[in-house]
Structure formats: C-alpha cells, structure tokens
Design an enzyme around this catalytic site. Structure first.
Site, PDB file in Angstrom:
ATOM      1  N   GLY A 118       1.401   3.425   2.125  1.00 46.10           N
ATOM      2  CA  GLY A 118       2.109   3.640   3.394  1.00 46.10           C
ATOM      3  C   GLY A 118       2.784   2.402   3.952  1.00 46.10           C
ATOM      4  N   GLY A 173      30.380   2.687 -25.421  1.00 45.17           N
ATOM      5  CA  GLY A 173      29.374   3.678 -25.822  1.00 45.17           C
ATOM      6  C   GLY A 173      28.139   3.039 -26.432  1.00 45.17           C
ATOM      7  CD  GLU A 185       7.538 -11.549  -5.965  1.00 43.10           C
ATOM      8  OE1 GLU A 185       7.750 -12.581  -5.314  1.00 43.10           O
ATOM      9  OE2 GLU A 185       6.980 -11.534  -7.069  1.00 43.10           O
ATOM     10  N   GLY A 207       5.160  -0.746   2.557  1.00 51.89           N
ATOM     11  CA  GLY A 207       5.873  -1.558   1.564  1.00 51.89           C
ATOM     12  C   GLY A 207       6.608  -2.671   2.281  1.00 51.89           C
ATOM     13  CD  GLU A 218      -2.828  -1.188   2.410  1.00 54.34           C
ATOM     14  OE1 GLU A 218      -2.859  -0.188   3.166  1.00 54.34           O
ATOM     15  OE2 GLU A 218      -3.598  -2.159   2.511  1.00 54.34           O
TER      16      GLU A 218
HETATM   17  N1  CAA Z   1       6.376 -17.966   6.695  1.00 57.63           N
HETATM   18  C1  CAA Z   1       5.399 -18.126   7.633  1.00 57.63           C
HETATM   19  N2  CAA Z   1       5.183 -17.238   8.630  1.00 57.63           N
HETATM   20  C2  CAA Z   1       5.985 -16.156   8.668  1.00 57.63           C
HETATM   21  C3  CAA Z   1       7.011 -15.922   7.740  1.00 57.63           C
HETATM   22  C4  CAA Z   1       7.195 -16.894   6.718  1.00 57.63           C
HETATM   23  N3  CAA Z   1       8.151 -16.763   5.802  1.00 57.63           N
HETATM   24  N4  CAA Z   1       7.619 -14.781   8.037  1.00 57.63           N
HETATM   25  C5  CAA Z   1       7.025 -14.282   9.132  1.00 57.63           C
HETATM   26  N5  CAA Z   1       6.028 -15.123   9.511  1.00 57.63           N
HETATM   27  C6  CAA Z   1       5.135 -14.985  10.653  1.00 57.63           C
HETATM   28  C7  CAA Z   1       5.924 -14.947  11.960  1.00 57.63           C
HETATM   29  O1  CAA Z   1       6.162 -16.234  12.450  1.00 57.63           O
HETATM   30  C8  CAA Z   1       4.984 -14.157  12.859  1.00 57.63           C
HETATM   31  O2  CAA Z   1       3.963 -14.989  13.322  1.00 57.63           O
HETATM   32  P1  CAA Z   1       3.676 -15.149  14.920  1.00 57.63           P
HETATM   33  O3  CAA Z   1       3.359 -13.772  15.426  1.00 57.63           O
HETATM   34  O4  CAA Z   1       2.529 -16.090  14.989  1.00 57.63           O
HETATM   35  O5  CAA Z   1       4.933 -15.687  15.510  1.00 57.63           O
HETATM   36  C9  CAA Z   1       4.328 -13.185  11.880  1.00 57.63           C
HETATM   37  O6  CAA Z   1       4.470 -13.733  10.574  1.00 57.63           O
HETATM   38  C10 CAA Z   1       4.955 -11.826  11.919  1.00 57.63           C
HETATM   39  O7  CAA Z   1       6.329 -12.002  11.657  1.00 57.63           O
HETATM   40  P2  CAA Z   1       7.396 -10.878  11.981  1.00 57.63           P
HETATM   41  O8  CAA Z   1       7.252 -10.444  13.413  1.00 57.63           O
HETATM   42  O9  CAA Z   1       8.712 -11.382  11.535  1.00 57.63           O
HETATM   43  O10 CAA Z   1       6.861  -9.709  11.066  1.00 57.63           O
HETATM   44  P3  CAA Z   1       7.489  -8.303  10.707  1.00 57.63           P
HETATM   45  O11 CAA Z   1       6.420  -7.303  10.788  1.00 57.63           O
HETATM   46  O12 CAA Z   1       8.763  -8.099  11.467  1.00 57.63           O
HETATM   47  O13 CAA Z   1       7.805  -8.467   9.146  1.00 57.63           O
HETATM   48  C11 CAA Z   1       9.078  -9.020   7.249  1.00 57.63           C
HETATM   49  C12 CAA Z   1       8.577  -9.447   8.614  1.00 57.63           C
HETATM   50  C13 CAA Z   1       9.994 -10.156   6.818  1.00 57.63           C
HETATM   51  C14 CAA Z   1       9.843  -7.721   7.292  1.00 57.63           C
HETATM   52  C15 CAA Z   1       7.873  -8.900   6.293  1.00 57.63           C
HETATM   53  O14 CAA Z   1       7.059  -7.790   6.618  1.00 57.63           O
HETATM   54  C16 CAA Z   1       8.291  -8.764   4.858  1.00 57.63           C
HETATM   55  O15 CAA Z   1       8.606  -9.764   4.201  1.00 57.63           O
HETATM   56  N6  CAA Z   1       8.276  -7.525   4.294  1.00 57.63           N
HETATM   57  C17 CAA Z   1       8.513  -7.314   2.906  1.00 57.63           C
HETATM   58  C18 CAA Z   1       7.221  -7.323   2.164  1.00 57.63           C
HETATM   59  C19 CAA Z   1       7.401  -7.678   0.725  1.00 57.63           C
HETATM   60  O16 CAA Z   1       8.182  -8.531   0.356  1.00 57.63           O
HETATM   61  N7  CAA Z   1       6.628  -7.028  -0.109  1.00 57.63           N
HETATM   62  C20 CAA Z   1       6.626  -7.327  -1.495  1.00 57.63           C
HETATM   63  C21 CAA Z   1       5.348  -6.905  -2.084  1.00 57.63           C
HETATM   64  S1  CAA Z   1       4.714  -8.008  -3.225  1.00 57.63           S
HETATM   65  C22 CAA Z   1       5.445  -7.638  -4.695  1.00 57.63           C
HETATM   66  O17 CAA Z   1       6.422  -6.976  -4.810  1.00 57.63           O
HETATM   67  C23 CAA Z   1       4.751  -8.354  -5.760  1.00 57.63           C
HETATM   68  C24 CAA Z   1       4.826  -7.877  -7.122  1.00 57.63           C
HETATM   69  O18 CAA Z   1       3.896  -7.292  -7.600  1.00 57.63           O
HETATM   70  C25 CAA Z   1       5.969  -8.325  -7.958  1.00 57.63           C
END
Ligand code: CAA
Length: 379
Positions: A129, A340, A363, A131, A127
């Site tokens: 706000g 170039g 991603e 990413g 979204e």
């Molecule tokens: N598999 C299963 N569960 C997972 C997991 C995984 N890989 N990673 C985290 N979780 C679970 C954790 O176990 C936790 O669960 P519990 O509370 O039950 O223990 C919960 O998710 C929250 O985990 P975190 O506390 O680690 O969460 P966080 O807020 O610190 O975020 C992060 C973790 C890795 C930073 C995550 O937010 C992230 O991956 N951010 C990046 C987002 C992203 O990749 N966006 C891409 C957009 S899509 C795109 O680009 C598509 C396109 O169009 C090409």
C-alpha cells in the site's frame, strides 16, 4: 573542473569492463529467459571487490569514491542490467546505511561480510500500500525487552530471495507519521521471516524481486540503525545514493543499446549502403549520444558532490530522471535501428528495451524525481 578519470577510476573501469564483456555478457540472454539469478557472477563480483566498493577498508570494503562506483555499475549495465542492480542494491542501499548508522558491533557483524560480498543484502522499504508515499508504511516494530517484534509485509524487494541480510524500515510509533519510523538490520533465517511471491517481470528478469513477510519476527534491539524515529530520514538519505546507482545503471543500458545499434548499422546494408551512412540513422545516434552525455555528466556530478560531502539529493534525482528516460529512449531507438531483427529474441537489444523501463520506476519514479527536483527549486 577536471573531467579526466584518475588512474584508480580507469583501473576500476577496465577491470569491470573485462569482467562484464568476457563473462557476464555470455549468459545474459539465457539468464533473462530462464529468470536465473547470476550466483556465479555475484561471487566473482565479490572477488573483484565490487560488492562494497565505497565501504571503508576497515570494514572489508574497497574505500573507493562514488565516481568509481558509478563507472562500475555503468560497465555492468552495458551488458546486463540485472547484474548491475544486484551490485547497486548491495552497495548503495544496504552497505551505505549500515556503515553510516550502524553501531560498531553491527558494522563488524553485518557490514564486513556484505562489503566483502560473502553475504548479499536487500533493502525493504516499499509495501503493497505504500510505494511512492513511502512513509505510509504499515509494518510495525514493537519493543519487547531487548528485541523489536516486526509485523508486516514488504514487497518489490530486489535481491530479496537470495539476500542474507536486510535493511528494513518499520513504525516504532505508528502515531508519529514519518517521525515514528525506525530502521533495522534483519538477518534472514529469523523465525517469523518468510519470503513469498517471486515477481514475474518485463525486464531485469535475472535479478530476483520478492515479497517478504514478518510475523512476530524478533529482531535484537542492537540491530536498530540510528535512533528510534530516524528510519525515514535514513531511508531517504540511502535512496539519494541509490539513485546515483540507478542513474549509472540506466546510463549503462543506454550506452550498451547504442553500442549494439552502431555496430549493427555498420554491417547492415539497405539501398546499396550500410545503415550508418544514412543521415536518418546518424541523427538518431546524435540524439542518443547527446542525451547519454548529458546523463553521464549529471550522474558524475551527483557522485562528485557526494564524495565531497555536499548536498546531492537534487543532483541524484536529476541524474536518475535524465538517465532513466535516456535509457528508455536510446534502447527504443536501438530496436528501431535493428528493425524487425530488433524485435526478435535473436539479438540482445530487445532485452535492453525491456530492462530500461524499470529505471524510470524503482528507487523513486520519474514523477518522484521531478518532485524532489521541483521542491529543491521552490522550497
Ligand atoms: N535526506 C534527508 N532527509 C530527507 C530527505 C533526504 N533526501 N528527503 C526528505 N527528508 C526528510 C524531510 O526533511 C522531512 O523531515 P522533517 O519532517 O524533519 O523536516 C521528512 O524526511 C519527510 O519529508 P517529506 O515531507 O518531504 O516527505 P514526503 O512524505 O513528502 O515524501 C518523498 C518525500 C520524496 C516523496 C519520499 O517519500 C520518496 O522519496 N518517495 C519515493 C520512495 C522510493 O524511492 N521508493 C523506492 C523503493 S526502494 C527500491 O526501489 C529499491 C529496490 O529494490 C531497487
């Protein structure tokens, strides 16, 4: 450990390579310039069975393993990273989640046409706000009878303009943090769903990236994936697989750029000999090749673990981190070898350089991949 490809994997490689080199490559530069979505190539990918490669044949998919998928995405990206990401998103960000978490009815209704490539999918997590900090999303889904009412804005949506079916995450309980997020399958054409703002991008310009708005958009309750509150974990698991796809895309960009530079270095003569005879150029190729080989091994390892049901979250992050930074490095070196001419639109190598950068961003940025890998080490 067996590094040889199976006969089936070799066939996927050969078929995708022929399609990519003979058809996709032809108009890749022109589509990049005109920002034209490759509808005809997407149709052909569907005919070749590339749009739902890992989906169970019972639901219209190819029933192939993740290594086959990795190989196919690499072959596509060797000529055109835009076509590769369109295919990757449909396979790993859309088909996966519906197959793993959808009800039987949802799978019959949405997964079958997606896997057959009759419909195209997009994944709506980010979204304006939120990413990297994905769980801070503001979109809400409020239960009203047998429907959820969606309100909010999703952006950076790859395939979003052309897609027919979306996987969307939203807060069903905004007070519960990530545990209050749920995931839904949403059909385009529903009242209250609109597509706005097509992004103008540095690279992957022939894939579309848009903003999607939900204004009192009523989605059947039956379209929820998993239980209420499972949405964030579904998104994270989906992204684990998606990151293998982007690693493969980055690998293809790196290999494609290097192949162009090797061919050019054999033709271009300076100081009385071809560029390929200079050690300065050979050392560049040695560095590119070494990093590409490392990225390929990491990507195949992540896919191999996924196929065996082993945890592959950190391996996918390592693969994406290594492959995307390799793509940026190798495509920049390729432009340098072209000199170039590399800076001109006359050769495709500048497109590879522009396309490479996004693999370090979408991603999950390289910083997020480091965070995932770091946490896997320290807990
Ligand atoms: N598999 C299963 N569960 C997972 C997991 C995984 N890989 N990673 C985290 N979780 C679970 C954790 O176990 C936790 O669960 P519990 O509370 O039950 O223990 C919960 O998710 C929250 O985990 P975190 O506390 O680690 O969460 P966080 O807020 O610190 O975020 C992060 C973790 C890795 C930073 C995550 O937010 C992230 O991956 N951010 C990046 C987002 C992203 O990749 N966006 C891409 C957009 S899509 C795109 O680009 C598509 C396109 O169009 C090409």
């Amino acid at each position: 450990m067996d590094f040889a490809l199976t006969e089936e994997q070799k066939l996927v490689q050969q078929t995708t390579r022929e399609f990519a080199q003979n058809e996709v490559a032809k108009d890749a530069d022109e589509r990049d310039r005109s920002e034209t979505f490759p509808a005809a190539h997407v149709k052909k990918m569907a005919e070749l069975g590339l749009m739902g490669m890992m989906v169970d044949p019972e639901y219209g998919g190819g029933g192939l393993d993740s290594i086959s998928y990795t190989i196919a995405i690499e072959e596509l990206a060797k000529v055109d990273a835009s076509v590769a990401v369109i295919c990757s998103v449909n396979n790993s960000l859309v088909c996966y989640g519906i197959e793993a978490y959808g009800s039987e009815e949802t799978k019959r209704k949405y997964l079958v046409p997606l896997a057959k490539g009759e419909k195209l999918g997009a994944f709506c997590l980010s979204e304006p706000g939120s990413g990297s900090d994905a769980s801070r999303m503001k979109t809400t889904a409020t239960l009203d009878g047998d429907h959820y009412v969606l309100n909010g804005t999703k952006n950076w949506i790859t395939n979003g303009k052309s897609a027919d079916i979306l996987v969307v995450t939203a807060h069903t309980d905004p007070t519960a943090g990530h545990k209050g997020i749920s995931a839904f399958v949403v059909e385009k054409g529903l009242a209250g769903l609109s597509v706005s703002h097509k992004e103008r991008k540095l690279g992957i310009r022939s894939s579309d990236t848009v903003t999607i708005n939900f204004e009192d958009c009523r989605v059947p309750k039956a379209n929820r994936l998993g239980a209420e509150g499972d949405g964030f974990k579904i998104a994270m698991k989906t992204l684990d697989g998606g990151r293998i796809g982007i690693a493969a895309q980055a690998l293809g960009i790196a290999q494609g750029a290097m192949d162009l530079a090797v061919a050019y270095s054999k033709e271009r003569e300076q100081f009385g000999k071809s560029l390929s005879r200079f050690q300065a150029i050979q050392f560049k190729f040695a560095d590119m090749e070494t990093r590409i080989s490392a990225a390929r091994l990491l990507t195949y390892l992540a896919a191999w673990r996924k196929d065996r049901g082993l945890n592959f979250s950190a391996e996918a992050a390592k693969a994406k981190l290594c492959a995307s930074e390799t793509a940026t490095f190798a495509s920049q070196e390729a432009v340098q070898i072209f000199g170039g001419y590399g800076y001109l639109k006359d050769y495709p190598v500048e497109r590879f350089m522009r396309d490479s950068k996004i693999t370090e961003i979408y991603e999950g940025t390289s910083e997020i991949q480091r965070l995932v890998v770091g946490r896997s080490i320290t807990g």
